[in-house]
Design a protein around this motif. Structure first.
Motif, PDB file in Angstrom:
ATOM      1  N   GLN A 263     -23.917 -17.962  44.312  1.00  0.00           N
ATOM      2  CA  GLN A 263     -24.091 -19.415  44.297  1.00  0.00           C
ATOM      3  C   GLN A 263     -23.695 -20.012  45.646  1.00  0.00           C
ATOM      4  OE1 GLN A 263     -25.716 -21.320  42.688  1.00  0.00           O
ATOM      5  NE2 GLN A 263     -24.708 -22.991  41.621  1.00  0.00           N
TER       6      GLN A 263
ATOM      7  N   GLN B 126     -19.855 -13.714  40.709  1.00  0.00           N
ATOM      8  CA  GLN B 126     -20.469 -14.947  40.214  1.00  0.00           C
ATOM      9  C   GLN B 126     -20.463 -16.027  41.294  1.00  0.00           C
ATOM     10  OE1 GLN B 126     -18.037 -15.325  36.452  1.00  0.00           O
ATOM     11  NE2 GLN B 126     -20.002 -16.027  35.679  1.00  0.00           N
TER      12      GLN B 126
ATOM     13  N   TYR C 121     -26.537 -19.443  47.940  1.00  0.00           N
ATOM     14  CA  TYR C 121     -27.640 -20.334  47.575  1.00  0.00           C
ATOM     15  C   TYR C 121     -27.403 -21.737  48.140  1.00  0.00           C
ATOM     16  CZ  TYR C 121     -30.414 -23.426  44.608  1.00  0.00           C
ATOM     17  OH  TYR C 121     -31.260 -24.391  44.158  1.00  0.00           O
ATOM     18  N   GLN C 122     -26.190 -22.266  47.953  1.00  0.00           N
ATOM     19  CA  GLN C 122     -25.875 -23.615  48.437  1.00  0.00           C
ATOM     20  C   GLN C 122     -25.883 -23.662  49.967  1.00  0.00           C
ATOM     21  OE1 GLN C 122     -25.452 -26.371  46.794  1.00  0.00           O
ATOM     22  NE2 GLN C 122     -25.063 -25.788  44.672  1.00  0.00           N
TER      23      GLN C 122
ATOM     24  N   TYR D 143     -29.469 -10.166  43.856  1.00  0.00           N
ATOM     25  CA  TYR D 143     -29.130 -11.009  42.713  1.00  0.00           C
ATOM     26  C   TYR D 143     -30.254 -12.000  42.410  1.00  0.00           C
ATOM     27  CZ  TYR D 143     -24.375  -9.342  42.333  1.00  0.00           C
ATOM     28  OH  TYR D 143     -23.283  -8.562  42.125  1.00  0.00           O
TER      29      TYR D 143
ATOM     30  N   GLU E 195     -20.478 -23.009  36.145  1.00  0.00           N
ATOM     31  CA  GLU E 195     -21.565 -23.389  37.051  1.00  0.00           C
ATOM     32  C   GLU E 195     -21.209 -24.644  37.841  1.00  0.00           C
ATOM     33  OE1 GLU E 195     -21.844 -22.959  33.836  1.00  0.00           O
ATOM     34  OE2 GLU E 195     -22.899 -21.050  33.663  1.00  0.00           O
TER      35      GLU E 195
ATOM     36  N   LEU F 271     -30.990 -14.833  42.106  1.00  0.00           N
ATOM     37  CA  LEU F 271     -30.710 -16.202  41.656  1.00  0.00           C
ATOM     38  C   LEU F 271     -31.946 -16.872  41.074  1.00  0.00           C
ATOM     39  CD1 LEU F 271     -28.515 -17.347  44.664  1.00  0.00           C
ATOM     40  CD2 LEU F 271     -27.757 -16.557  42.437  1.00  0.00           C
TER      41      LEU F 271
ATOM     42  N   ILE G 282     -18.458 -23.828  40.517  1.00  0.00           N
ATOM     43  CA  ILE G 282     -19.018 -23.143  41.687  1.00  0.00           C
ATOM     44  C   ILE G 282     -19.810 -24.128  42.538  1.00  0.00           C
ATOM     45  CG2 ILE G 282     -20.633 -21.371  42.453  1.00  0.00           C
ATOM     46  CD1 ILE G 282     -19.877 -19.767  39.960  1.00  0.00           C
ATOM     47  N   SER G 283     -20.660 -24.885  41.866  1.00  0.00           N
ATOM     48  CA  SER G 283     -21.505 -25.843  42.587  1.00  0.00           C
ATOM     49  C   SER G 283     -20.667 -26.854  43.361  1.00  0.00           C
ATOM     50  CB  SER G 283     -22.418 -26.577  41.594  1.00  0.00           C
ATOM     51  OG  SER G 283     -23.189 -27.551  42.254  1.00  0.00           O
TER      52      SER G 283
ATOM     53  N   VAL H 239     -18.679 -25.076  46.363  1.00  0.00           N
ATOM     54  CA  VAL H 239     -19.579 -24.686  47.452  1.00  0.00           C
ATOM     55  C   VAL H 239     -20.097 -25.914  48.192  1.00  0.00           C
ATOM     56  CG1 VAL H 239     -21.788 -23.630  47.978  1.00  0.00           C
ATOM     57  CG2 VAL H 239     -20.236 -22.519  46.382  1.00  0.00           C
ATOM     58  N   LYS H 240     -20.459 -26.940  47.453  1.00  0.00           N
ATOM     59  CA  LYS H 240     -20.969 -28.166  48.071  1.00  0.00           C
ATOM     60  C   LYS H 240     -19.911 -28.788  48.983  1.00  0.00           C
ATOM     61  CE  LYS H 240     -23.183 -32.585  46.897  1.00  0.00           C
ATOM     62  NZ  LYS H 240     -24.423 -32.343  47.608  1.00  0.00           N
TER      63      LYS H 240
END
Length: 662
Positions: free
Chosen positions: A544, A540, A547-548, A602, A504, A604, A507-508, A511-512
């Protein structure tokens, strides 16, 4: 028309003149003065105070043409009955005499001379102070103008007070400019020639300061002043001179010179009995002087006086601590030279303070200070003083947070060297320092931290994954882009070393950083994504990422929005391929291909978005209400739907809905 004075708008005219007399262009300033003169010659009744203010300002002008015009304007004003008061003159002169530009100070004194000669009643006390200040000026042209003003004042028959004279003399003797110090001593001689009884104590101090000045011209003037004052009965015995030097050395501003120390040493060698307590500060200042030849003389004085000159442990440590914190690196270096000398002589110093100051020096950004501190450490250890290497950690932790990159690098280097020699530290402290270094904005510091980490691992000290991971996530949001880039790179290195961060977090972070405002950070994130592609499957990663990105699109920062759009564009094909694999009645609507459908499928955990497959609609929170939205109208503009969906999601978070809380 100008002969008809009644037509002139006086207020407007003076406003314009006052404005133009401060203009940057000298021709405009001259024009303002000429305009004033023409109005006065035309008989226009202007306010006398305003006329005087303009003329006085122009007389102080840096341009000769403006001053010439002001002189002519003043003559016309006097003809019309406008008189300039001595008080107004002194107001301008007092400002000019303290101006940072020597020409302005000279002009102020020249103006004072002119007005005195013209018979203007000048406040003589004020004028005398100004003239004396000018006599002590560091510029010889200003001094000459001041002497001229002083001569005019004396013609009036003014009585100078010894106290009033001594103030500017002491200001001159304490000046940074050698010409001012020399002028102050020359004035003492001049005043004695006029039989003005100056205060003996203050005169002695001024002359003794001059006797040991760093400038030879000042010393020569002091010698002349000493001879003149000695003939009048003033005492300048060796003991008196040494006493004055000792007292002066307690002043923060007193310049310790090789000459002053040599004079004291000569007196001691001649058998003169000197008071040790009066010389203590002088010797201490000499021992931490940045120049070695000055320190050598101070050392000789100390040895000559022997046990009479007691350097207590408290005084020594206070001196070292103060010098070690000085802004001048040469003085900091001297602090550790002094420490070495003291421990070699067996002076008992508190080990905790010694340890703290030594490690402070070993972290100094200047290599010469660092080297002297390292030598001091070795001297301390060789004399048997308890020296706990482990006590270095507070200094190291402080150093790794210093504003100067060299200090941060030295802090990590020192930690590395101490661990290599077997010093035991608290593992948590070691981890704090190394991790902070790994995320430093400076590449040299990061390189030192990488080397330190290897040494730490070899020493059996493990950095916990949670510590590293927490630092990485904190670094991702740092204000400095270099730290953000370092954080994402560290995450890759952690994975390569077998310490896999939580999926997690990976990915975060990626992406950020993919939508970061800085291109270098985005490139680091892109490389990180390439590395983790074989570890984190697309199903996966992509949700994400979406979302970001949607969160970024809702940002008020246009740079962040643009970064998010670029990320979506880069991953558009990947998202489209994933959509194609999902059974859905929307499969034929390939224009909806940047992934909002994937977000819906998905979900989220965003349960507040409710999809109805039967009628191709969404229920979204809008303005606090659940509204049904027809998806078909967004097929040609899916980005609008994305933005609406995220706006709805943010609004939904404000609702007391159990689904939102969950």
């Amino acid at each position: 028309v100008s002969t008809q004075s009644t037509w002139v708008p006086i207020d407007e005219a003076m406003t314009l003149i006052v404005k133009c007399i401060s203009d940057d262009q000298w021709k405009v300033r001259r024009g303002a003065v000429n305009m004033l003169k023409e109005l006065v010659m035309s008989g226009v009744q202007l306010p006398a105070a305003d006329v005087n203010a303009v003329i006085l300002k122009a007389l102080m002008d840096s341009d000769s043409d403006v001053k010439e015009a002001a002189t002519a304007a003043r003559a016309e004003a006097m003809k019309s009955g406008v008189k300039i008061s001595g008080k107004d003159v002194m107001s301008i002169v007092n400002k000019g005499i303290v101006d940072g530009e020597w020409k302005a100070r000279r002009v102020a004194l020249q103006m004072l001379v002119d007005f005195i000669r013209d018979g203007v009643e000048i406040p003589i006390t004020e004028a005398t102070v100004v003239a004396l200040k000018g006599l002590m000026d560091s510029d010889s042209d200003v001094q000459n103008s001041a002497q001229e003003a002083f001569d005019e004042i004396k013609k009036i028959g003014v009585q100078l007070s010894p106290e009033g004279v001594m103030e500017p003399i002491m200001q001159g003797i304490n000046s940074d400019g050698w010409k001012a110090r020399r002028a102050a001593l020359q004035f003492i001689v001049q005043m004695k020639g006029q039989e003005l009884n100056l205060p003996q104590d203050e005169v002695t101090v001024a002359i003794v300061k001059g006797m040991f000045d760093s400038d030879s011209d000042v010393r020569n003037s002091a010698t002349e002043a000493r001879e003149v004052m000695s003939k009048s009965g003033m005492e300048f015995s060796p003991a008196k001179i040494a006493s004055v030097i000792g007292k002066l050395s307690s002043e923060e501003s007193f310049r310790v010179t090789k000459e002053s120390l040599t004079a004291v040493l000569d007196l001691l060698n001649a058998g003169t009995q000197l008071n040790p307590s009066e010389l203590l500060n002088l010797v201490i200042k000499g021992l931490i002087h940045p120049e070695s030849d000055v320190r050598d003389v101070a050392t000789m004085i100390r040895k000559k006086m022997g046990a009479q000159l007691q350097l207590t442990s408290g005084l020594v440590m206070a001196t070292i601590n103060k010098a070690a914190a000085d802004s001048e690196w040469k003085i900091r270096r001297s602090a550790f030279w002094f420490l070495s000398e003291m421990v070699k002589e067996g002076v008992q110093l508190p080990s905790s303070e010694v340890t703290a100051v030594v490690f402070k020096g070993m972290l100094d950004g200047e290599s010469e200070v660092k080297n002297e501190a390292t030598t001091a450490r070795d001297d301390v250890k060789s004399t048997g003083i308890t020296f706990s290497e482990a006590d270095a950690m507070p200094s190291i932790i402080k150093g790794v947070s210093d504003n100067e990159w060299r200090v941060r690098r030295e802090a990590i280097y020192l930690l590395t060297e101490l661990i290599k020699t077997g010093t035991k530290f608290n593992p948590a402290d070691v981890a704090t320092v190394v991790i902070k270094g790994l995320l430093d904005a400076d590449s040299d510091v990061r390189d030192s931290a990488v080397a330190a980490r290897q040494v730490v691992v070899e020493a059996g000290i493990k950095l916990s994954s949670s510590q590293v991971g927490g630092a990485i996530m904190k670094g991702i949001s740092d204000e400095q882009w270099k730290t953000r880039s370092a954080a994402i790179n560290l995450m890759v290195e952690e994975s390569k070393s077998g310490s896999q961060p939580p999926i997690e977090d990976v990915i975060s972070a990626i992406v950020k950083c993919l939508s970061d405002s800085n291109s270098d950070v985005r490139e680091s994130a892109r490389q990180a994504r390439e590395y983790f592609a074989g570890i984190i499957p697309e199903h996966q990663f992509i949700p994400q990422l979406l979302y970001q990105c949607f969160a970024a699109l809702a940002s008020d920062d246009q740079v962040v929005q643009a970064g998010a759009l670029q990320v979506l564009a880069n991953y558009q094909q990947t998202i489209s391929n994933m959509i194609a694999k999902i059974p859905t009645p929307l499969k034929s609507s390939e224009q909806l291909n940047i992934g909002f459908w994937l977000l819906i499928r998905y979900r989220l955990n965003l349960q507040i978005i409710i999809y109805n497959e039967q009628n191709f609609t969404l229920q979204l929170y809008e303005e606090g209400k659940l509204n049904e939205v027809d998806l078909s109208k967004f097929i040609d503009n899916p980005l609008e739907l994305i933005q609406m969906g995220f706006k709805s999601w943010k609004q939904g978070l404000r609702k007391d809905d159990e689904r939102v809380k969950n």
